[in-house]
Design an enzyme around this catalytic site. Sequence first.
Site, PDB file in Angstrom:
ATOM      1  N   CYS A  31       9.722 -38.577 -10.595  1.00  0.00           N
ATOM      2  CA  CYS A  31       8.501 -39.042 -10.879  1.00  0.00           C
ATOM      3  C   CYS A  31       7.794 -39.411  -9.228  1.00  0.00           C
ATOM      4  O   CYS A  31       6.622 -39.784  -9.355  1.00  0.00           O
ATOM      5  CB  CYS A  31       8.459 -40.679 -11.370  1.00  0.00           C
ATOM      6  SG  CYS A  31       9.428 -41.813 -10.339  1.00  0.00           S
ATOM      7  N   HIS A  65     -15.898  -7.884   1.523  1.00  0.00           N
ATOM      8  CA  HIS A  65     -14.877  -8.710   2.082  1.00  0.00           C
ATOM      9  C   HIS A  65     -14.814 -10.291   1.733  1.00  0.00           C
ATOM     10  O   HIS A  65     -13.884 -10.843   1.188  1.00  0.00           O
ATOM     11  CB  HIS A  65     -15.191  -8.648   3.729  1.00  0.00           C
ATOM     12  CG  HIS A  65     -14.073  -9.546   4.323  1.00  0.00           C
ATOM     13  ND1 HIS A  65     -14.285 -10.876   4.732  1.00  0.00           N
ATOM     14  CD2 HIS A  65     -13.053  -9.338   5.096  1.00  0.00           C
ATOM     15  CE1 HIS A  65     -13.343 -11.517   5.382  1.00  0.00           C
ATOM     16  NE2 HIS A  65     -12.469 -10.481   5.689  1.00  0.00           N
ATOM     17  N   TYR A  69      13.370 -34.170 -17.115  1.00  0.00           N
ATOM     18  CA  TYR A  69      12.040 -34.123 -17.036  1.00  0.00           C
ATOM     19  C   TYR A  69      11.338 -34.430 -15.719  1.00  0.00           C
ATOM     20  O   TYR A  69      11.856 -34.598 -14.817  1.00  0.00           O
ATOM     21  CB  TYR A  69      11.522 -35.209 -17.948  1.00  0.00           C
ATOM     22  CG  TYR A  69      11.732 -36.843 -17.324  1.00  0.00           C
ATOM     23  CD1 TYR A  69      10.892 -37.346 -16.557  1.00  0.00           C
ATOM     24  CD2 TYR A  69      12.776 -37.372 -17.759  1.00  0.00           C
ATOM     25  CE1 TYR A  69      11.021 -38.429 -16.079  1.00  0.00           C
ATOM     26  CE2 TYR A  69      12.934 -38.598 -17.298  1.00  0.00           C
ATOM     27  CZ  TYR A  69      12.012 -39.286 -16.386  1.00  0.00           C
ATOM     28  OH  TYR A  69      12.365 -40.478 -15.979  1.00  0.00           O
ATOM     29  N   MET A  99      -5.701  -7.076   9.117  1.00  0.00           N
ATOM     30  CA  MET A  99      -5.040  -6.276  10.024  1.00  0.00           C
ATOM     31  C   MET A  99      -5.776  -5.070  10.227  1.00  0.00           C
ATOM     32  O   MET A  99      -6.879  -4.767   9.609  1.00  0.00           O
ATOM     33  CB  MET A  99      -3.387  -6.215   9.735  1.00  0.00           C
ATOM     34  CG  MET A  99      -2.674  -7.172  10.010  1.00  0.00           C
ATOM     35  SD  MET A  99      -1.148  -6.782   9.598  1.00  0.00           S
ATOM     36  CE  MET A  99      -1.148  -6.424   7.859  1.00  0.00           C
ATOM     37  N   ARG A 142      -3.223  -0.770  -6.032  1.00  0.00           N
ATOM     38  CA  ARG A 142      -2.441  -2.042  -6.133  1.00  0.00           C
ATOM     39  C   ARG A 142      -2.384  -2.742  -7.492  1.00  0.00           C
ATOM     40  O   ARG A 142      -3.608  -2.755  -8.122  1.00  0.00           O
ATOM     41  CB  ARG A 142      -2.520  -3.043  -4.901  1.00  0.00           C
ATOM     42  CG  ARG A 142      -3.792  -3.468  -5.047  1.00  0.00           C
ATOM     43  CD  ARG A 142      -4.186  -4.244  -3.687  1.00  0.00           C
ATOM     44  NE  ARG A 142      -5.427  -4.543  -3.784  1.00  0.00           N
ATOM     45  CZ  ARG A 142      -6.087  -5.430  -3.077  1.00  0.00           C
ATOM     46  NH1 ARG A 142      -5.640  -5.708  -1.831  1.00  0.00           N
ATOM     47  NH2 ARG A 142      -7.528  -5.505  -3.180  1.00  0.00           N
ATOM     48  N   ASP A 172       9.611 -41.589  -1.608  1.00  0.00           N
ATOM     49  CA  ASP A 172      10.270 -42.045  -0.670  1.00  0.00           C
ATOM     50  C   ASP A 172      11.493 -41.375  -0.104  1.00  0.00           C
ATOM     51  O   ASP A 172      11.994 -41.781   1.073  1.00  0.00           O
ATOM     52  CB  ASP A 172      10.685 -43.631  -1.146  1.00  0.00           C
ATOM     53  CG  ASP A 172       9.796 -44.662  -1.028  1.00  0.00           C
ATOM     54  OD1 ASP A 172       9.482 -45.039   0.196  1.00  0.00           O
ATOM     55  OD2 ASP A 172       9.221 -45.236  -2.188  1.00  0.00           O
ATOM     56  N   GLY A 189      12.708 -40.636  -6.986  1.00  0.00           N
ATOM     57  CA  GLY A 189      11.329 -41.132  -6.384  1.00  0.00           C
ATOM     58  C   GLY A 189      11.330 -40.245  -4.931  1.00  0.00           C
ATOM     59  O   GLY A 189      11.752 -40.685  -3.961  1.00  0.00           O
ATOM     60  N   THR A 190      10.797 -38.957  -5.196  1.00  0.00           N
ATOM     61  CA  THR A 190      10.930 -38.158  -4.001  1.00  0.00           C
ATOM     62  C   THR A 190       9.840 -38.404  -3.006  1.00  0.00           C
ATOM     63  O   THR A 190       9.901 -37.754  -1.782  1.00  0.00           O
ATOM     64  CB  THR A 190      10.701 -36.863  -4.500  1.00  0.00           C
ATOM     65  OG1 THR A 190       9.739 -36.563  -5.348  1.00  0.00           O
ATOM     66  CG2 THR A 190      11.997 -36.191  -5.302  1.00  0.00           C
ATOM     67  N   ARG A 246       8.562 -49.546 -14.090  1.00  0.00           N
ATOM     68  CA  ARG A 246       9.137 -49.873 -12.891  1.00  0.00           C
ATOM     69  C   ARG A 246       8.675 -50.997 -12.574  1.00  0.00           C
ATOM     70  O   ARG A 246       7.595 -51.635 -12.498  1.00  0.00           O
ATOM     71  CB  ARG A 246       8.970 -48.722 -11.853  1.00  0.00           C
ATOM     72  CG  ARG A 246       9.475 -49.248 -10.471  1.00  0.00           C
ATOM     73  CD  ARG A 246       9.035 -48.213  -9.319  1.00  0.00           C
ATOM     74  NE  ARG A 246       7.767 -48.343  -8.728  1.00  0.00           N
ATOM     75  CZ  ARG A 246       7.240 -47.633  -8.021  1.00  0.00           C
ATOM     76  NH1 ARG A 246       7.774 -46.940  -7.381  1.00  0.00           N
ATOM     77  NH2 ARG A 246       5.865 -47.862  -7.526  1.00  0.00           N
ATOM     78  N   ARG A 252      -3.166   2.974   8.556  1.00  0.00           N
ATOM     79  CA  ARG A 252      -3.777   1.776   8.201  1.00  0.00           C
ATOM     80  C   ARG A 252      -2.483   0.824   7.901  1.00  0.00           C
ATOM     81  O   ARG A 252      -1.447   1.381   7.299  1.00  0.00           O
ATOM     82  CB  ARG A 252      -4.341   1.922   6.496  1.00  0.00           C
ATOM     83  CG  ARG A 252      -5.690   2.679   6.397  1.00  0.00           C
ATOM     84  CD  ARG A 252      -5.489   2.917   5.055  1.00  0.00           C
ATOM     85  NE  ARG A 252      -6.748   4.072   4.759  1.00  0.00           N
ATOM     86  CZ  ARG A 252      -7.941   3.698   4.557  1.00  0.00           C
ATOM     87  NH1 ARG A 252      -8.302   2.578   4.556  1.00  0.00           N
ATOM     88  NH2 ARG A 252      -8.813   4.694   4.337  1.00  0.00           N
ATOM     89  N   SER A 302      15.869 -41.853 -11.951  1.00  0.00           N
ATOM     90  CA  SER A 302      14.465 -41.072 -11.795  1.00  0.00           C
ATOM     91  C   SER A 302      14.231 -41.065  -9.963  1.00  0.00           C
ATOM     92  O   SER A 302      14.372 -42.000  -9.595  1.00  0.00           O
ATOM     93  CB  SER A 302      13.339 -41.918 -12.402  1.00  0.00           C
ATOM     94  OG  SER A 302      11.879 -41.292 -12.118  1.00  0.00           O
ATOM     95  N   LYS A 350       0.880  -1.313  -0.044  1.00  0.00           N
ATOM     96  CA  LYS A 350      -0.145   0.020   0.041  1.00  0.00           C
ATOM     97  C   LYS A 350       0.894   1.261   0.188  1.00  0.00           C
ATOM     98  O   LYS A 350       0.612   2.198  -0.884  1.00  0.00           O
ATOM     99  CB  LYS A 350      -0.941  -0.271   1.442  1.00  0.00           C
ATOM    100  CG  LYS A 350      -2.007   1.032   1.242  1.00  0.00           C
ATOM    101  CD  LYS A 350      -2.824   0.754   2.256  1.00  0.00           C
ATOM    102  CE  LYS A 350      -3.698  -0.582   2.293  1.00  0.00           C
ATOM    103  NZ  LYS A 350      -4.381  -0.997   3.703  1.00  0.00           N
ATOM    104  N   GLY A 367      -8.084  -7.024   4.908  1.00  0.00           N
ATOM    105  CA  GLY A 367      -9.208  -6.960   6.020  1.00  0.00           C
ATOM    106  C   GLY A 367      -8.319  -7.813   7.349  1.00  0.00           C
ATOM    107  O   GLY A 367      -9.071  -8.187   8.344  1.00  0.00           O
ATOM    108  N   ARG A 411       3.653 -47.787 -12.724  1.00  0.00           N
ATOM    109  CA  ARG A 411       3.690 -48.493 -11.546  1.00  0.00           C
ATOM    110  C   ARG A 411       3.112 -50.108 -11.893  1.00  0.00           C
ATOM    111  O   ARG A 411       1.916 -50.291 -11.610  1.00  0.00           O
ATOM    112  CB  ARG A 411       2.940 -48.169 -10.126  1.00  0.00           C
ATOM    113  CG  ARG A 411       3.680 -46.614  -9.915  1.00  0.00           C
ATOM    114  CD  ARG A 411       2.940 -46.367  -8.431  1.00  0.00           C
ATOM    115  NE  ARG A 411       3.655 -45.381  -7.839  1.00  0.00           N
ATOM    116  CZ  ARG A 411       3.437 -44.011  -7.694  1.00  0.00           C
ATOM    117  NH1 ARG A 411       2.482 -43.491  -8.719  1.00  0.00           N
ATOM    118  NH2 ARG A 411       3.981 -43.085  -6.986  1.00  0.00           N
TER     119      ARG A 411
END
Length: 895
Positions: A845, A454, A865, A105, A338, A782, A779-780, A629, A94, A777, A25, A103, A574
């Site tokens: 993956c 609001h 990828y 604060m 804004r 696990d 395997g995030t 896999r 303000r 690859s 603001k 709204g 899978r």
Amino acid sequence: MTTSAQYVYTFAEGSRDMAALLGGKGAGLAEMTRLGLPVPPGFTITADACRVYLATGQEPSGMGLQAAHALAELETAMGRSLGGPDDPLLVSVRSGARFSMPGMMETILDVGLNDRSVTGLAKVSGDERFAWDSYRRLVQMFGHTVMGVDGELFDRALADHKARRGASGDHELDAGELILLTDEYKDLVRAQTGEDFPQDPEEQLARAVRAVFDSWNAERARIYRRREHIPEDLGTAVNIQAMVFGNLGHDSGTGVAFTRDPATGERGVYGDYLPDAQGEDVVAGVRDALPLTELKRIDRGVYAELGDHLRTLEGHYRDLCDVEFTVERGKLWILQTRVGKRTAEAAFRIAHDLCRENVITADDALHRVDGTALTRLMFPRFDTGSGDRPLAHGVPASPGAAVGVAVFDSAEAVRRAAAGDRTVLVRRETTADDLPGMIAAQAVLTSRGGKTSHAAVVARGMGKVCVCGAEGLIVDTEARLFTTSSGVTVREGDTLSVDGTAGTVHRGALPLTASDVGRTLQTGTATDALTGAVLATLAHADEVRRLQVRANADTPEDATRARALGAQGIGLVRTEHMFLGERRPLIEAMILADDDTARDSALAALLPLQRADFTGILAAMDGLPVTVRLIDPPLHEFLPDHVDLAVRLARAAHPDPRDRALLDAVERMHEQNPMLGLRGVRLALTVPGLTAMQVRAIAEAVVSRLRDGGQPYAEIMIPLVGTVEELRLARAETERVLSEVSAETGTPLSCPIGTMIELPRAALTAGRIAEAADFFSFGTNDLTQTTWGLSRDDAEASFFPRYLERGVFPVSPFETIDRDGVGRLVELAVAEGRAARPGLETGICGEHGGDPDSIHFFHRAGLDYVSCSPFRIPAARLEAGRAALPEPADASETR
Ligand code: PEP
Ligand code: MG
């Protein structure tokens, strides 16, 4: 002499680039001042000052003095002094953080009024009623916000006065009544706090500033920040600005205007106007506002001037802007601007239109949208062909389709959401106190207020369905019901369908159908302005992105859908999903086999089924890579539940010997912690024939596709490897079977063989592992579990909500990659893997492959990828494109 840091900036000193310091603001006010727009003068106390205050409980030294100087300068500019007895300068105080928190604060208006200056104001304005109305508002706002008096008490006193006068609106109270009310408010303050309402204008100002600082830590502000991922430690700036008045009669008023429609993105000035009213009245929805075009009729000159300023602002910011403005006796003032919040639909349309108008580049347009917005547009909508007559029509404030049971307060929405119910929060109008309920509910429905109320602003910001100002609804919060103009009563717990696109409310659950955007993404043909904008933006993302996008898909149908949505291959099949349903007995037979012959015959029965599956998937993805896999989960996951079996055996008069054998197997194979148990490559190395059968099925499917003239590109992936030795052994077995099939069929076969990196040890020894892997690859799923040492399903069901609430992490590491921990392992494995094997292909993956924020990380980590579920592919393409763009010079902060 030490000079203290600068904590106070006049509007003339700041600029749009200073949002971190002055808040959105403050930066907007400064920028408009520089542009020469009619902004009431004032100054901003920085977010740095707030941070010091929050950390130490005291304003930083120097701030008070600097603020006093700025105030003196303001007084000189205005030719009046703060709260001066004859012609008082009044100011608004303000909050304004870096990111807009609508709204959440505090705001305090009319600071400077006291028992003397109210008379001065009455005299100079020539309007006694106005002066006392302003004073009672100050006592009310100050009493509540600064001195902590329960706001309900003020509301009740006001309602009593109105009842006594038979008045339906605040407007009908005359000066005499307002004088009495102000006295009553002051008595209330004294009775509740033991302290008088402060008469010293400077004390009022200092305490109001502190209250704004404190409101950074108000519960609702914290909830909002958590939801919007706004850092806790930013603090808020405070804007002190000379008051101008929209409630000085019929040639005054207040409004909100947008340079384009924030709901649809449609071009053309858009907004609400409320004659003879103060700014907060529009947002609170206390009276129904007029459409902005009415201002043209009321005051053509002001309307034209406003239009000019809106054009200036949009041209300057090169984006949709919104402004709050006030007309004081025919003079226009701009109080705030804004880069405006907008719906997902408007985001795509506006970015695309501005690009076509040559205001921004295609890169800019891509920056201005995101994957979350695109996903939102793909959600189904109500089937309008159902012919259902709406219960009510209202303002379509935030689009989408939502079904839920009616609830009438925030707490009930929260309570029911915790019990797993979907709800529609129905209120007359919402306030910041309704925030938890708005988050918990599927949709918000109000009977009052317009597109800038609001409810509308907050719902739009959250992407929550909202219909507001639903005409004719009488909401009875106490009785927990509403009635419609045709006399229908809806009670708490009744099911409603809310159509935020059409602005309608229906009884019961309406049928859903695919959204236009969802359909267009499959067909590639635009049907209207929105779908055209989405396709054009995605096409640009495809042009600029480096990351490829593949799908996690286990069936030919999923593969076909994914391909239509733009998948460039499959990153994860899978295979175990093919062992469920009717095929389960075959797996059971394999597990129960007590000799090689029995096992071989069970595997032989599975072989043709798997071959057919792979053939179908390779056909659907013809010409594109398909990473298959080998089986990953522990085999006991395919056996019946232990308790069910035990009960069945205990109850049976003649127990089935097969059930007994199954129960033995279940007991034998039981693991305390299956996530860390006999699974992945460990199965391949310990269950004879399992890997061979799967590899054979893949190889034979490839041969079959080749014989049919296809272009199959299968890649074989070994899961849960922790050491290169495991991979070498599994690889040797895989190569043996590939050569066997090749020899049997006379077809040369060259399937890349790679591994998943899903254990910290695999990442740490990636250089060694790459010696035996053609690709990695990540395997995030696990990798996150094993790096954090927790099991996702257990953790999410137990302590995760508390961790998120307490800010241990801002977002679940299963949703967005934990860059500092898991992310570092990924970077290390990519670097060491590629050092050992130049050109090593790398992908991801895990679930993170479809998460916008994580995609930016994977782009920077240099992966080739990302792979995600079919529905998330368009968003992943978009984000991969955004990740490849250079940071824009004037990144607008629209969240
Ligand atoms: C992973 O661990 O990230 C992965 C893709 O494998 P799954 O979720 O099947 O364990
Ligand atoms: Mg895994």
